[in-house]
Design a protein around this motif. Structure first.
Motif, PDB file in Angstrom:
ATOM      1  N   ASN A  97       0.941  -1.230   0.067  1.00 48.33           N
ATOM      2  CA  ASN A  97      -0.216   0.010   0.091  1.00 48.33           C
ATOM      3  C   ASN A  97       0.703   1.357  -0.198  1.00 48.33           C
ATOM      4  O   ASN A  97       0.349   2.357  -0.317  1.00 48.33           O
ATOM      5  N   GLY A  98       1.967   1.186   0.438  1.00 49.39           N
ATOM      6  CA  GLY A  98       2.864   2.434   0.595  1.00 49.39           C
ATOM      7  C   GLY A  98       4.510   2.098   0.714  1.00 49.39           C
ATOM      8  O   GLY A  98       4.692   0.712   0.676  1.00 49.39           O
ATOM      9  N   PRO A  99       5.350   3.006   1.047  1.00 52.38           N
ATOM     10  CA  PRO A  99       6.617   2.513   1.389  1.00 52.38           C
ATOM     11  C   PRO A  99       6.846   1.694   2.510  1.00 52.38           C
ATOM     12  O   PRO A  99       6.099   1.608   3.633  1.00 52.38           O
ATOM     13  N   GLY A 100       8.022   0.878   2.608  1.00 55.50           N
ATOM     14  CA  GLY A 100       8.414   0.326   3.663  1.00 55.50           C
ATOM     15  C   GLY A 100       9.383   0.975   4.399  1.00 55.50           C
ATOM     16  O   GLY A 100       9.581   2.111   4.245  1.00 55.50           O
ATOM     17  N   ILE A 101      10.258   0.046   5.376  1.00 58.99           N
ATOM     18  CA  ILE A 101      11.084   0.920   6.245  1.00 58.99           C
ATOM     19  C   ILE A 101      12.279   1.626   5.283  1.00 58.99           C
ATOM     20  O   ILE A 101      12.858   2.821   5.900  1.00 58.99           O
ATOM     21  N   ALA A 102      12.825   0.917   4.287  1.00 58.43           N
ATOM     22  CA  ALA A 102      14.018   1.534   3.521  1.00 58.43           C
ATOM     23  C   ALA A 102      13.638   2.959   3.234  1.00 58.43           C
ATOM     24  O   ALA A 102      14.249   3.699   3.574  1.00 58.43           O
ATOM     25  N   LEU A 107      11.436  15.166 -28.137  1.00 57.81           N
ATOM     26  CA  LEU A 107      11.875  14.316 -27.268  1.00 57.81           C
ATOM     27  C   LEU A 107      12.269  13.055 -27.857  1.00 57.81           C
ATOM     28  O   LEU A 107      11.520  12.250 -28.337  1.00 57.81           O
ATOM     29  N   ARG A 108      13.570  12.765 -27.691  1.00 53.31           N
ATOM     30  CA  ARG A 108      14.060  11.585 -28.419  1.00 53.31           C
ATOM     31  C   ARG A 108      14.169  10.345 -27.498  1.00 53.31           C
ATOM     32  O   ARG A 108      14.390   9.180 -27.864  1.00 53.31           O
ATOM     33  N   CYS A 109      14.128  10.382 -26.125  1.00 48.79           N
ATOM     34  CA  CYS A 109      13.941   9.233 -25.242  1.00 48.79           C
ATOM     35  C   CYS A 109      13.324   9.911 -23.910  1.00 48.79           C
ATOM     36  O   CYS A 109      13.621  10.941 -23.534  1.00 48.79           O
ATOM     37  N   LEU A 110      12.717   8.942 -23.153  1.00 51.19           N
ATOM     38  CA  LEU A 110      12.301   9.230 -21.931  1.00 51.19           C
ATOM     39  C   LEU A 110      12.910   8.016 -21.011  1.00 51.19           C
ATOM     40  O   LEU A 110      12.756   6.792 -21.458  1.00 51.19           O
ATOM     41  N   ALA A 111      13.475   8.192 -20.125  1.00 51.56           N
ATOM     42  CA  ALA A 111      14.254   7.214 -19.248  1.00 51.56           C
ATOM     43  C   ALA A 111      13.675   7.298 -17.592  1.00 51.56           C
ATOM     44  O   ALA A 111      12.958   8.552 -17.367  1.00 51.56           O
ATOM     45  N   ALA A 112      13.430   6.104 -17.099  1.00 53.86           N
ATOM     46  CA  ALA A 112      12.640   6.170 -15.582  1.00 53.86           C
ATOM     47  C   ALA A 112      13.744   5.022 -14.699  1.00 53.86           C
ATOM     48  O   ALA A 112      13.957   4.068 -15.321  1.00 53.86           O
ATOM     49  N   THR A 113      14.379   5.615 -13.638  1.00 57.31           N
ATOM     50  CA  THR A 113      15.115   4.714 -12.874  1.00 57.31           C
ATOM     51  C   THR A 113      14.474   4.556 -11.579  1.00 57.31           C
ATOM     52  O   THR A 113      13.974   5.498 -11.003  1.00 57.31           O
ATOM     53  N   TYR A 114      14.533   3.268 -11.054  1.00 57.28           N
ATOM     54  CA  TYR A 114      13.707   2.807 -10.109  1.00 57.28           C
ATOM     55  C   TYR A 114      12.239   3.700  -9.727  1.00 57.28           C
ATOM     56  O   TYR A 114      12.089   4.108  -8.734  1.00 57.28           O
ATOM     57  N   LEU A 161      15.649  -5.198  -5.711  1.00 58.49           N
ATOM     58  CA  LEU A 161      15.272  -5.082  -4.322  1.00 58.49           C
ATOM     59  C   LEU A 161      14.468  -3.969  -3.889  1.00 58.49           C
ATOM     60  O   LEU A 161      14.568  -3.327  -2.749  1.00 58.49           O
ATOM     61  N   GLU A 162      13.632  -3.510  -4.786  1.00 56.59           N
ATOM     62  CA  GLU A 162      12.645  -2.590  -4.701  1.00 56.59           C
ATOM     63  C   GLU A 162      11.688  -2.598  -3.951  1.00 56.59           C
ATOM     64  O   GLU A 162      11.337  -4.174  -3.549  1.00 56.59           O
ATOM     65  N   GLN A 163      10.971  -1.920  -3.319  1.00 54.99           N
ATOM     66  CA  GLN A 163       9.900  -1.985  -2.282  1.00 54.99           C
ATOM     67  C   GLN A 163       8.659  -2.553  -3.246  1.00 54.99           C
ATOM     68  O   GLN A 163       8.400  -2.379  -4.519  1.00 54.99           O
ATOM     69  N   PRO A 164       7.949  -3.690  -2.654  1.00 60.74           N
ATOM     70  CA  PRO A 164       6.851  -4.391  -3.235  1.00 60.74           C
ATOM     71  C   PRO A 164       5.955  -3.677  -4.045  1.00 60.74           C
ATOM     72  O   PRO A 164       5.644  -3.975  -5.285  1.00 60.74           O
ATOM     73  N   ALA A 165       5.533  -2.645  -3.246  1.00 65.48           N
ATOM     74  CA  ALA A 165       4.429  -1.726  -3.962  1.00 65.48           C
ATOM     75  C   ALA A 165       4.917  -0.874  -5.102  1.00 65.48           C
ATOM     76  O   ALA A 165       4.041  -0.944  -6.312  1.00 65.48           O
ATOM     77  N   ILE A 166       6.241  -0.609  -5.025  1.00 61.61           N
ATOM     78  CA  ILE A 166       6.884   0.198  -6.199  1.00 61.61           C
ATOM     79  C   ILE A 166       7.045  -1.051  -7.410  1.00 61.61           C
ATOM     80  O   ILE A 166       6.657  -0.735  -8.748  1.00 61.61           O
ATOM     81  N   LEU A 167       7.568  -2.145  -7.182  1.00 58.40           N
ATOM     82  CA  LEU A 167       7.520  -3.337  -8.317  1.00 58.40           C
ATOM     83  C   LEU A 167       6.377  -3.485  -8.845  1.00 58.40           C
ATOM     84  O   LEU A 167       6.404  -3.678 -10.183  1.00 58.40           O
ATOM     85  N   GLU A 168       5.482  -3.515  -8.113  1.00 55.57           N
ATOM     86  CA  GLU A 168       4.049  -3.766  -8.694  1.00 55.57           C
ATOM     87  C   GLU A 168       3.457  -2.807  -9.836  1.00 55.57           C
ATOM     88  O   GLU A 168       3.062  -3.068 -10.917  1.00 55.57           O
ATOM     89  N   THR A 169       3.922  -1.538  -9.607  1.00 53.84           N
ATOM     90  CA  THR A 169       3.606  -0.575 -10.618  1.00 53.84           C
ATOM     91  C   THR A 169       4.560  -0.601 -11.771  1.00 53.84           C
ATOM     92  O   THR A 169       4.101  -0.429 -12.958  1.00 53.84           O
TER      93      THR A 169
END
Length: 516
Positions: free
Chosen positions: A207-212, A411-418, A455-463
């Protein structure tokens, strides 16, 4: 023996705690589920409210919890009373603990916000539309009770329903009660006594962020979160959605028993002193001069000023929310500057900027800051305005939806990190335009370079998984750079060969699209 007093959230009563209370009782504890005033219905369990009115306010609910505390005989409290507040329920729980600090041993925040003196519970409601509507109706004198969700999809607007069985979700809907408006509108009044009561936060990571990520937020310097770096404050994570007492009651009972025993993760004060985002960049990229123009910094390649042809540019867009008072500001963070210097090393202009994503309600404003900064960059005569890449990080990534949904020719490229590729359930942005996955089918042939931390947070990995599923369906041009052993913020948290290689691979991919 420990006595647990369980306080439920919006639209719900004591029935949501049935299975958790059974587990606590079986473990030798005592559990009382409070049914708050006005939240009546066919309640199979719970401490009954003193009265039943639909115009109840927060003080009435605090009084309900205080009565539950006072109903526990002193000689029966044994190891003490633990107040557990879920969702909205943390507000009356904290209010009661403030009035009975001598009897409450610990307050457990079960996937809830942090109530503050003088602030109404409405501030913690995730749905911006609900907040705005209730404020308007209150101003007009027509603020009646909020109607409960009519079905499973509507419950999602109040938090992730991940893990809740269909039958339990149907029962939650059937027993839901209207939420009295006064319970959300009346400011919480605290004397300060509750500050001496130990606390435990239980974070539901679907549902939201974890401890990290919580540690990262503390590191940003938000004064409201500094109190979390205290040995009396502990934390647990549950890999589930916003209704853990329905999705994993055994695990909830286990966490509550452990919290009562003073167990749990404690935030490291040293981490707060040297937060992850201020640690050195994983790559040894030489320092270089930068030009500062208001909220925009330019990192130019060597001798760029003498080149005849204008150069492409990579615009680095930091994540958030970041408190307005945070210093240094994001464009001065080692990783943000490191990416910009790496871009300049590759022969293009690296651009960093500060935008005003200080709160989850600030996405519109922050997106405007990004758009204005991009136009400023494109207007610079040293920059080729027809060869621009936008690189989004972390919580800033929902703003990429504007560019994916209507990509301009330059716009030649769009990048997204974690990245957070869809607003998290507790962000309250369900009806906003900031949904990259929804926008992706309109991206056409725009190349997307996505760096995923294993090792991402589960909620973020789902997105991210949902975004990639849409990409596969619409055959979008998405290249994924994997960092299997990397955390969110791996460029400073994980200075490994794997992380360094991933940074170089993602930069090489972006530069290739810019120079093609």
């Amino acid at each position: 023996m420990t006595v647990f007093i369980l306080v439920s959230g919006v639209f719900t009563g004591g029935h949501v705690w049935e299975r958790t209370a059974e587990r606590l009782t079986a473990a030798g504890a005592t559990a009382h589920a409070v049914t708050l005033t006005g939240m009546t219905g066919p309640e199979p369990t719970g401490v009954a409210p003193a009265r039943d009115v639909r115009d109840a306010d927060l003080e009435a609910h605090i009084a309900d919890v205080v009565r539950a505390v006072d109903a526990v005989p002193v000689d029966a409290a044994g190891e003490g009373i633990v107040l557990v507040g879920h969702d909205y329920g943390i507000h009356p729980a904290v209010g009661a603990a403030d009035r009975r600090a001598d009897r409450v041993r610990r307050v457990v925040y079960l996937d809830s916000g942090m109530p503050m003196d003088g602030v109404p519970a409405l501030a913690a409601v995730p749905d911006q539309g609900v907040r705005d509507d209730l404020v308007r109706r209150a101003a007009a004198g027509t603020a009646g009770p909020l109607a409960p969700p009519a079905g499973p999809e509507e419950w999602q607007r109040w938090g992730s329903t991940a893990g809740v069985p269909a039958a339990a979700l149907d029962r939650l809907t059937a027993l839901a009660a209207p939420q009295p408006a006064g319970t959300l509108l009346q400011p919480l009044a605290l004397t300060g006594a509750v500050g001496a009561v130990p606390t435990t936060g239980v974070l539901c990571t679907l549902n939201g962020p974890g401890i990290a990520l919580l540690e990262a937020l503390v590191g940003f310097g938000d004064p409201a979160l500094k109190a979390l770096v205290d040995p009396r404050v502990t934390f647990f994570e549950l890999p589930t959605g916003h209704w853990p007492m329905l999705s994993c009651p055994d695990e909830v009972a286990g966490v509550l028993l452990a919290a009562a025993a003073d167990e749990g993760h404690r935030l490291d004060p040293a981490t707060a002193e040297v937060p992850g985002h201020l640690r050195p960049f994983a790559l040894d990229v030489p320092e270089r001069p930068r030009e500062r123009h208001d909220n925009v910094d330019l990192y130019l390649p060597d001798a760029a000023g003498g080149r005849a042809a204008p150069l492409p540019a990579v615009v680095i867009i930091h994540g958030g929310p970041v408190p307005a008072e945070a210093r240094p500001t994001p464009r001065d963070w080692p990783a943000i500057g490191g990416y910009a210097r790496l871009a300049a090393e590759g022969g293009v202009v690296g651009v960093t900027l500060d935008h005003r994503l200080h709160d989850l309600a600030d996405f519109d404003r922050a997106a405007g800051d990004v758009a204005a900064a991009v136009e400023r960059v494109r207007a610079d005569p040293r920059i080729d305005g027809d060869r621009i890449a936008l690189w989004f990080f972390s919580g800033g990534s929902p703003m990429s939806a504007d560019w994916l949904g209507a990509p301009p020719a330059w716009l030649r490229c769009l990048a997204a990190t974690y990245p957070v590729m869809d607003p998290l359930p507790n962000w309250g942005l369900a009806d906003s335009r900031f949904h990259p996955a929804r926008a992706l089918p309109a991206a056409g042939g725009l190349p997307v370079v996505l760096t995923r931390a294993g090792l991402e947070q589960p909620a973020i990995l789902e997105t991210v998984d949902a975004f990639l599923a849409v990409a596969k369906e619409c055959r979008a041009r998405v290249e994924v750079v994997e960092v299997p052993n990397g955390h969110h913020g791996f460029e400073t948290l994980d200075p490994t060969d794997e992380s360094r290689a991933a940074i170089r691979r993602s930069m090489a991919a972006v530069l290739a699209h810019l120079k093609a």
